[in-house]
Scaffold this motif. Structure first.
Motif, PDB file in Angstrom:
ATOM      1  N   UNK A 110       8.890  14.171  38.949  1.00  0.00           N
ATOM      2  CA  UNK A 110       7.077  14.830  38.874  1.00  0.00           C
ATOM      3  C   UNK A 110       7.332  13.682  40.177  1.00  0.00           C
ATOM      4  N   UNK A 111       5.619  14.082  40.738  1.00  0.00           N
ATOM      5  CA  UNK A 111       5.615  13.994  41.972  1.00  0.00           C
ATOM      6  C   UNK A 111       4.350  13.817  42.172  1.00  0.00           C
ATOM      7  N   UNK A 112       3.549  13.141  42.817  1.00  0.00           N
ATOM      8  CA  UNK A 112       2.456  12.498  42.789  1.00  0.00           C
ATOM      9  C   UNK A 112       1.994  10.981  41.690  1.00  0.00           C
ATOM     10  N   UNK A 113       0.700  11.115  41.381  1.00  0.00           N
ATOM     11  CA  UNK A 113       0.360   9.701  40.909  1.00  0.00           C
ATOM     12  C   UNK A 113      -0.481  10.179  39.922  1.00  0.00           C
ATOM     13  N   UNK A 114      -0.344   9.895  39.136  1.00  0.00           N
ATOM     14  CA  UNK A 114      -0.204   9.564  37.271  1.00  0.00           C
ATOM     15  C   UNK A 114      -0.178   8.476  36.473  1.00  0.00           C
ATOM     16  N   UNK A 115      -2.104   7.365  37.023  1.00  0.00           N
ATOM     17  CA  UNK A 115      -0.825   5.974  35.958  1.00  0.00           C
ATOM     18  C   UNK A 115      -2.764   5.578  34.919  1.00  0.00           C
ATOM     19  N   UNK A 116      -2.375   4.503  35.011  1.00  0.00           N
ATOM     20  CA  UNK A 116      -3.545   4.677  33.687  1.00  0.00           C
ATOM     21  C   UNK A 116      -4.260   2.993  34.553  1.00  0.00           C
ATOM     22  N   UNK A 117      -5.385   3.101  34.733  1.00  0.00           N
ATOM     23  CA  UNK A 117      -6.094   1.464  35.108  1.00  0.00           C
ATOM     24  C   UNK A 117      -7.332   1.637  34.150  1.00  0.00           C
ATOM     25  N   UNK A 118      -7.502   0.948  33.896  1.00  0.00           N
ATOM     26  CA  UNK A 118      -8.984   0.431  33.231  1.00  0.00           C
ATOM     27  C   UNK A 118      -9.172   1.605  32.813  1.00  0.00           C
ATOM     28  N   UNK A 119      -8.456   1.684  31.588  1.00  0.00           N
ATOM     29  CA  UNK A 119      -7.965   2.453  30.048  1.00  0.00           C
ATOM     30  C   UNK A 119      -8.951   3.422  30.452  1.00  0.00           C
ATOM     31  N   UNK A 120      -8.606   4.384  31.158  1.00  0.00           N
ATOM     32  CA  UNK A 120      -8.339   5.877  32.138  1.00  0.00           C
ATOM     33  C   UNK A 120      -7.032   5.587  32.928  1.00  0.00           C
ATOM     34  N   UNK A 121      -6.870   7.195  32.748  1.00  0.00           N
ATOM     35  CA  UNK A 121      -5.516   7.662  33.874  1.00  0.00           C
ATOM     36  C   UNK A 121      -6.447   8.700  34.964  1.00  0.00           C
ATOM     37  N   UNK A 122      -6.198   7.923  36.637  1.00  0.00           N
ATOM     38  CA  UNK A 122      -6.005   8.665  37.684  1.00  0.00           C
ATOM     39  C   UNK A 122      -4.835   8.795  37.724  1.00  0.00           C
ATOM     40  N   UNK A 123      -5.755   9.827  38.424  1.00  0.00           N
ATOM     41  CA  UNK A 123      -4.342  11.268  40.005  1.00  0.00           C
ATOM     42  C   UNK A 123      -3.972  12.370  39.161  1.00  0.00           C
ATOM     43  N   UNK A 124      -3.257  12.997  40.067  1.00  0.00           N
ATOM     44  CA  UNK A 124      -2.040  14.161  39.456  1.00  0.00           C
ATOM     45  C   UNK A 124      -1.282  13.884  39.947  1.00  0.00           C
ATOM     46  N   UNK A 125       0.108  14.830  39.463  1.00  0.00           N
ATOM     47  CA  UNK A 125       0.805  14.759  39.732  1.00  0.00           C
ATOM     48  C   UNK A 125       1.347  15.963  38.867  1.00  0.00           C
ATOM     49  N   UNK A 126       2.539  16.595  39.761  1.00  0.00           N
ATOM     50  CA  UNK A 126       3.196  17.709  39.125  1.00  0.00           C
ATOM     51  C   UNK A 126       4.353  17.429  38.775  1.00  0.00           C
ATOM     52  N   UNK A 127       5.112  18.589  38.547  1.00  0.00           N
ATOM     53  CA  UNK A 127       6.004  17.848  37.130  1.00  0.00           C
ATOM     54  C   UNK A 127       7.332  19.536  38.083  1.00  0.00           C
ATOM     55  N   UNK A 128       8.358  19.797  36.964  1.00  0.00           N
ATOM     56  CA  UNK A 128       9.407  20.886  37.588  1.00  0.00           C
ATOM     57  C   UNK A 128       9.658  21.554  36.127  1.00  0.00           C
ATOM     58  N   UNK A 129       8.561  21.104  35.397  1.00  0.00           N
ATOM     59  CA  UNK A 129       8.414  21.484  33.959  1.00  0.00           C
ATOM     60  C   UNK A 129       8.135  23.035  34.179  1.00  0.00           C
ATOM     61  N   UNK A 130       8.761  24.395  33.612  1.00  0.00           N
ATOM     62  CA  UNK A 130       7.995  25.131  33.491  1.00  0.00           C
ATOM     63  C   UNK A 130       7.363  26.249  32.820  1.00  0.00           C
ATOM     64  N   UNK A 131       6.186  27.194  32.635  1.00  0.00           N
ATOM     65  CA  UNK A 131       5.315  27.651  31.974  1.00  0.00           C
ATOM     66  C   UNK A 131       6.540  28.382  31.778  1.00  0.00           C
ATOM     67  N   UNK A 132       7.417  28.129  29.594  1.00  0.00           N
ATOM     68  CA  UNK A 132       7.655  30.430  29.928  1.00  0.00           C
ATOM     69  C   UNK A 132       6.943  31.407  29.968  1.00  0.00           C
ATOM     70  N   UNK A 133       7.687  31.491  30.303  1.00  0.00           N
ATOM     71  CA  UNK A 133       7.188  33.298  30.300  1.00  0.00           C
ATOM     72  C   UNK A 133       6.314  32.973  31.398  1.00  0.00           C
ATOM     73  N   UNK A 134       5.768  32.325  32.262  1.00  0.00           N
ATOM     74  CA  UNK A 134       4.637  32.788  33.239  1.00  0.00           C
ATOM     75  C   UNK A 134       5.226  32.948  34.318  1.00  0.00           C
ATOM     76  N   UNK A 135       6.120  31.884  34.694  1.00  0.00           N
ATOM     77  CA  UNK A 135       6.945  31.657  36.143  1.00  0.00           C
ATOM     78  C   UNK A 135       6.456  30.456  36.934  1.00  0.00           C
ATOM     79  N   UNK A 136       5.145  29.763  36.626  1.00  0.00           N
ATOM     80  CA  UNK A 136       4.279  28.219  37.004  1.00  0.00           C
ATOM     81  C   UNK A 136       4.997  27.271  36.924  1.00  0.00           C
TER      82      UNK A 136
END
Ligand SMILES: [Zn+2]
Ligand SMILES: [Zn+2]
Length: 193
Positions: free
Chosen positions: A138-164
């Motif tokens: 996972x790359x980037x920053x996604x964490x919980x602060x003040x009862x909300x998630x903040x940020x964004x992160x990418x993963x290496x988990x492929x969308x099956x059958x899609x390529x993304x």
């Protein structure tokens, strides 16, 4: 009830799912009673979606919970004085009963995990063709602060059958959902909600 959540999106198409998929109250129900159902996010081939699937991966946590609950029972029943309090106070007896039920629920989890690990099912369509959504990277920053998630992160988990690949993005609203109880047989098939 409202809980912080993030969306799971695809880099190549407009697919969208949510970390909310595992929210709610899930139980197994059989002739021995009702037990907590541990679940996780997973890709289901039947649903073609990331949804809630069974999770049998944490028996050591369950064993630890059994041990610490047994310790509490021993503490609260182990002396004459504790037992006098138990006779006097209904709330203490109820607490002991509910602790015993908790222990039983974790024992059931271990039993099911032993029999069914590797046969996890989708909790929506009952398919066995599921993969836990556990990105290795996972790359980037996604964490919980003040009862909300903040940020964004990418993963290496492929969308099956899609390529993304999937990436995760904080939701900027807290979704208020109904707390729905769902019941399943011990083989993971759906009974009712
Ligand atoms: Zn895609
Ligand atoms: Zn499914």
């Amino acid at each position: 009830m409202s809980v912080p959540s993030y969306s799971i999106l695809c880099t190549q198409c407009d697919y969208r799912s949510s970390s909310n998929a595992t929210n709610g109250q899930y139980y197994y129900k059989d002739d021995e009673g009702q037990f907590n159902l541990e679940r996780q996010l997973g890709w289901c081939n039947g649903c073609q979606s990331i949804t809630a699937i069974e999770d049998f991966s944490d028996t050591s946590k369950a064993a630890g919970e059994i041990r610490s609950n047994l310790y509490s029972i021993r503490r609260d029943t182990g002396t004459v004085f504790a037992n006098i309090l138990n006779v006097l106070f209904k709330s203490r007896r109820e607490w002991i009963d509910s602790t015993i039920e908790t222990i039983n629920s974790y024992a059931k989890y271990i039993e099911l995990a032993k029999a069914r690990a590797g046969q996890e099912r989708c909790l929506k369509c009952s398919s066995y063709v599921v993969v836990p959504y556990k990105p290795a990277k996972e790359g980037g920053d996604l964490d919980v602060r003040g009862f909300m998630y903040h940020g964004e992160r990418n993963t290496d988990f492929e969308h099956p059958g899609c390529g993304g690949t999937f990436y995760e993005k904080a939701d900027n609203v807290r979704l208020h959902g109904m707390v729905e109880s769902k019941f399943y047989k011990a083989d993971g098939s759906f009974i009712e909600s």
